[in-house]
Enzyme design. Sequence first.
Site, PDB file in Angstrom:
ATOM      1  N   LYS A  22      30.587  77.439  55.713  1.00 17.89           N
ATOM      2  CA  LYS A  22      31.095  78.603  54.961  1.00 17.89           C
ATOM      3  C   LYS A  22      30.119  79.781  55.125  1.00 17.89           C
ATOM      4  CE  LYS A  22      30.143  78.911  50.454  1.00 17.89           C
ATOM      5  NZ  LYS A  22      29.466  80.110  49.954  1.00 17.89           N
ATOM      6  N   ASN A  23      28.830  79.505  54.992  1.00 18.66           N
ATOM      7  CA  ASN A  23      27.851  80.597  54.968  1.00 18.66           C
ATOM      8  C   ASN A  23      27.498  81.134  56.351  1.00 18.66           C
ATOM      9  OD1 ASN A  23      27.957  80.432  52.245  1.00 18.66           O
ATOM     10  ND2 ASN A  23      25.972  79.421  51.995  1.00 18.66           N
ATOM     11  N   ARG A  92      31.106  87.575  45.993  1.00 22.73           N
ATOM     12  CA  ARG A  92      30.040  88.561  46.179  1.00 22.73           C
ATOM     13  C   ARG A  92      29.607  88.689  47.631  1.00 22.73           C
ATOM     14  NH1 ARG A  92      25.480  87.719  46.544  1.00 22.73           N
ATOM     15  NH2 ARG A  92      24.818  89.448  45.232  1.00 22.73           N
ATOM     16  N   CYS A 116      26.590  86.680  39.296  1.00 19.61           N
ATOM     17  CA  CYS A 116      27.507  85.527  39.287  1.00 19.61           C
ATOM     18  C   CYS A 116      26.840  84.495  38.381  1.00 19.61           C
ATOM     19  CB  CYS A 116      27.745  85.011  40.695  1.00 19.61           C
ATOM     20  SG  CYS A 116      26.386  84.030  41.304  1.00 19.61           S
ATOM     21  N   ARG A 121      21.617  88.435  41.083  1.00 19.30           N
ATOM     22  CA  ARG A 121      21.877  88.594  42.530  1.00 19.30           C
ATOM     23  C   ARG A 121      22.059  90.044  42.954  1.00 19.30           C
ATOM     24  NH1 ARG A 121      25.652  83.811  44.467  1.00 19.30           N
ATOM     25  NH2 ARG A 121      24.634  84.221  46.455  1.00 19.30           N
ATOM     26  N   PRO A 122      21.029  90.835  42.809  1.00 20.74           N
ATOM     27  CA  PRO A 122      21.106  92.249  43.194  1.00 20.74           C
ATOM     28  C   PRO A 122      21.271  92.410  44.705  1.00 20.74           C
ATOM     29  CG  PRO A 122      18.838  91.617  42.748  1.00 20.74           C
ATOM     30  CD  PRO A 122      19.694  90.434  42.357  1.00 20.74           C
ATOM     31  N   ASP A 124      19.816  95.292  46.068  1.00 17.82           N
ATOM     32  CA  ASP A 124      18.914  96.441  46.278  1.00 17.82           C
ATOM     33  C   ASP A 124      18.254  96.437  47.651  1.00 17.82           C
ATOM     34  OD1 ASP A 124      17.673  94.107  45.069  1.00 17.82           O
ATOM     35  OD2 ASP A 124      15.801  95.245  45.135  1.00 17.82           O
ATOM     36  N   LEU A 125      17.938  95.249  48.157  1.00 22.22           N
ATOM     37  CA  LEU A 125      17.247  95.184  49.461  1.00 22.22           C
ATOM     38  C   LEU A 125      18.190  95.599  50.600  1.00 22.22           C
ATOM     39  CD1 LEU A 125      15.225  91.870  48.955  1.00 22.22           C
ATOM     40  CD2 LEU A 125      14.465  94.225  48.556  1.00 22.22           C
ATOM     41  N   ASP A 307      20.750  75.435  47.780  1.00 24.17           N
ATOM     42  CA  ASP A 307      22.148  74.991  47.718  1.00 24.17           C
ATOM     43  C   ASP A 307      22.275  73.467  47.646  1.00 24.17           C
ATOM     44  OD1 ASP A 307      23.532  77.630  49.830  1.00 24.17           O
ATOM     45  OD2 ASP A 307      22.783  77.597  47.776  1.00 24.17           O
ATOM     46  N   LEU A 329      14.647  80.226  43.711  1.00 24.15           N
ATOM     47  CA  LEU A 329      15.425  81.351  44.232  1.00 24.15           C
ATOM     48  C   LEU A 329      16.310  82.034  43.215  1.00 24.15           C
ATOM     49  CD1 LEU A 329      14.633  79.837  46.982  1.00 24.15           C
ATOM     50  CD2 LEU A 329      16.337  81.316  47.924  1.00 24.15           C
ATOM     51  N   ARG A 399      35.925  76.917  46.555  1.00 23.57           N
ATOM     52  CA  ARG A 399      35.389  78.088  47.275  1.00 23.57           C
ATOM     53  C   ARG A 399      34.606  77.661  48.503  1.00 23.57           C
ATOM     54  NH1 ARG A 399      32.363  82.406  43.820  1.00 23.57           N
ATOM     55  NH2 ARG A 399      32.112  83.035  45.974  1.00 23.57           N
TER      56      ARG A 399
HETATM   57  C1  EPZ Z   1      23.016  83.234  50.406  1.00 22.96           C
HETATM   58  O1  EPZ Z   1      23.205  84.055  49.265  1.00 22.96           O
HETATM   59  C2  EPZ Z   1      24.037  82.121  50.298  1.00 22.96           C
HETATM   60  N1  EPZ Z   1      25.376  82.694  50.319  1.00 22.96           N
HETATM   61  C3  EPZ Z   1      23.831  81.329  49.005  1.00 22.96           C
HETATM   62  O2  EPZ Z   1      24.737  80.240  49.020  1.00 22.96           O
HETATM   63  C4  EPZ Z   1      22.408  80.771  49.019  1.00 22.96           C
HETATM   64  O3  EPZ Z   1      22.173  80.099  47.789  1.00 22.96           O
HETATM   65  C5  EPZ Z   1      21.405  81.912  49.187  1.00 22.96           C
HETATM   66  O4  EPZ Z   1      21.699  82.655  50.390  1.00 22.96           O
HETATM   67  C6  EPZ Z   1      19.976  81.408  49.311  1.00 22.96           C
HETATM   68  O5  EPZ Z   1      19.876  80.526  50.386  1.00 22.96           O
HETATM   69  C7  EPZ Z   1      25.892  83.089  51.522  1.00 22.96           C
HETATM   70  O6  EPZ Z   1      25.271  82.971  52.543  1.00 22.96           O
HETATM   71  C8  EPZ Z   1      27.269  83.638  51.478  1.00 22.96           C
HETATM   72  P1  EPZ Z   1      19.716  85.877  49.062  1.00 22.96           P
HETATM   73  P2  EPZ Z   1      22.486  85.502  49.214  1.00 22.96           P
HETATM   74  O7  EPZ Z   1      20.034  87.314  49.273  1.00 22.96           O
HETATM   75  O8  EPZ Z   1      22.348  86.057  50.557  1.00 22.96           O
HETATM   76  C9  EPZ Z   1      17.136  88.001  45.711  1.00 22.96           C
HETATM   77  C10 EPZ Z   1      26.384  78.835  48.184  1.00 22.96           C
HETATM   78  O9  EPZ Z   1      26.269  77.963  47.318  1.00 22.96           O
HETATM   79  N2  EPZ Z   1      17.652  89.269  46.272  1.00 22.96           N
HETATM   80  O10 EPZ Z   1      19.043  85.121  50.143  1.00 22.96           O
HETATM   81  O11 EPZ Z   1      23.187  86.298  48.181  1.00 22.96           O
HETATM   82  C11 EPZ Z   1      18.215  87.160  45.058  1.00 22.96           C
HETATM   83  O12 EPZ Z   1      18.418  87.554  43.714  1.00 22.96           O
HETATM   84  C12 EPZ Z   1      25.742  80.179  47.994  1.00 22.96           C
HETATM   85  O13 EPZ Z   1      26.970  78.663  49.289  1.00 22.96           O
HETATM   86  C13 EPZ Z   1      17.205  90.470  45.726  1.00 22.96           C
HETATM   87  O14 EPZ Z   1      16.399  90.502  44.807  1.00 22.96           O
HETATM   88  O15 EPZ Z   1      21.050  85.105  48.669  1.00 22.96           O
HETATM   89  C14 EPZ Z   1      17.644  85.764  45.172  1.00 22.96           C
HETATM   90  O16 EPZ Z   1      16.718  85.575  44.112  1.00 22.96           O
HETATM   91  C15 EPZ Z   1      25.177  80.345  46.597  1.00 22.96           C
HETATM   92  N3  EPZ Z   1      17.689  91.637  46.240  1.00 22.96           N
HETATM   93  C16 EPZ Z   1      16.873  85.795  46.485  1.00 22.96           C
HETATM   94  O17 EPZ Z   1      16.665  87.183  46.787  1.00 22.96           O
HETATM   95  C17 EPZ Z   1      18.599  91.662  47.273  1.00 22.96           C
HETATM   96  O18 EPZ Z   1      19.002  92.765  47.708  1.00 22.96           O
HETATM   97  C18 EPZ Z   1      17.613  85.170  47.653  1.00 22.96           C
HETATM   98  O19 EPZ Z   1      18.896  85.756  47.692  1.00 22.96           O
HETATM   99  C19 EPZ Z   1      19.041  90.432  47.808  1.00 22.96           C
HETATM  100  C20 EPZ Z   1      18.547  89.256  47.299  1.00 22.96           C
END
Ligand code: EPZ
Length: 420
Positions: A22-23, A92, A116, A121-122, A124-125, A307, A329, A399
């Site tokens: 999926k991811n 998202r 969520c 889950r901002p 901002d980056l 995950d 995370l 999902r």
């Molecule tokens: C991806 O989410 C996955 N989703 C998530 O899988 C997975 O848990 C996550 O990566 C971590 O491995 C998809 O790939 C669709 P991140 P993502 O940006 O990209 C913070 C599932 O179960 N952050 O790597 O949204 C954030 O809050 C889902 O399949 C910021 O602060 O995760 C988190 O603490 C759930 N600012 C950390 O970074 C930002 O702009 C990692 O988030 C972006 C992220």
Amino acid sequence: MDYLKAKGIKSLSGEIEISGAKNASLPLIAMTILAKNRVDIKNLPDVADIKTLLKLLSNLGASCNYELAGTTVDTSTINHTKATYDIVKTMRASILVLGPLLTRFGHCEVSLPGGCAIGQRPVDLHLKALEQMGAKIEIKSGYIEATAPNGLKGCEIIFDKITVTGTANIVMAAALAHGKTTITNAAREPEVVQLCEILNANGVKIDGIGTAILTIHGTSGKLLNISEFKVIPDRIEAGTYLCAGAITKSELTITKVEPKHLNSVLAKLEEMGCSFTITDSTITIHPTKTIKPVKIVTQEYPAFPTDMQAQFLALATQANGVSIIEERLFENRFMHVSELQRMGADISLNGNTATVNGKSKLSGTDVMATDLRASSALVLAGLIANGETNIHRIYHLDRGYDKLEQKLKQVGAKIERLEE
Ligand code: EPZ
């Protein structure tokens, strides 16, 4: 609304085929926005999130034809660039269209995804990096309004935190940008690697694939001709079924899997007493009679994946001893704990650390799924609990898991999908 009824069983046996990831699928579908041709995608999983993203692209004017044998996406007919709240609120990861739409069309409006269940889950980056590439970003009544009328400019991006979809978004934005973009502290997840490999094979030179420093050489607005590709197997689905084998003390073989994507998960299962027979596309788990407790800290790939945290927490309730599971995370990814406690698990939470006192006898009852991976943890618990476990709100499960109950039923699980 559907729910799953699971009955505690003795053991499972047989083979489970793993679906496409999926991811990996979500960024790859968003990547078709960069193409001038109709793109053929093989091995997309049959899960709700994929349908949601294809619907989002269709709403923009693209033509998407989803079939189990293969999906085609033609984005040459996109006639507007506003990803609306009604779709984005349901998934998202829709944020993944931001980079591609902006770099191709020079403007787009994408609803802010909002948080969520597992955390705020901002994004901002994502936004900061696009601004560094020359985009003008405004937040207006819940929408990200992004413009870059002369296209995006390659530059040096340093991510303060490793972000999976943030890395994917910027890689895709950089693909059509003017000049070179370097991303430092890039995510190294296999799903990001496949995105880079496919772009690299279709006209976007990318150096450092699989490392934390990516260099993307943009095409200066020239659209891509993307040839057919096949989505990699879902390592989290695979890990979930390995946990099913471990928790029911069954020998299970999972097929169509990429074992090297599961190294940290296999290592933890070995620590808990399991062993494996591994070929280049299958893993057979040999369970242990006495599950050993474990210490887990979730981190970015190639470390132990967040995950898989919920699934291992369910497994740890059956270990002989105290397991410690730290979630690094997401700030709220322990909602499965209260449901497992209702089944009789002995778990205590202290901030982002769960202490699991095993072995607990679990009893079936009504439980509620709260997010995708928590749902699968409750299914695992239901496979070994005494009596029947009814898992409600399994739209969360749908999902991201392709035909979960069918796959478990075919190896002997007593599980069925019923209507509330
Ligand atoms: C991806 O989410 C996955 N989703 C998530 O899988 C997975 O848990 C996550 O990566 C971590 O491995 C998809 O790939 C669709 P991140 P993502 O940006 O990209 C913070 C599932 O179960 N952050 O790597 O949204 C954030 O809050 C889902 O399949 C910021 O602060 O995760 C988190 O603490 C759930 N600012 C950390 O970074 C930002 O702009 C990692 O988030 C972006 C992220």
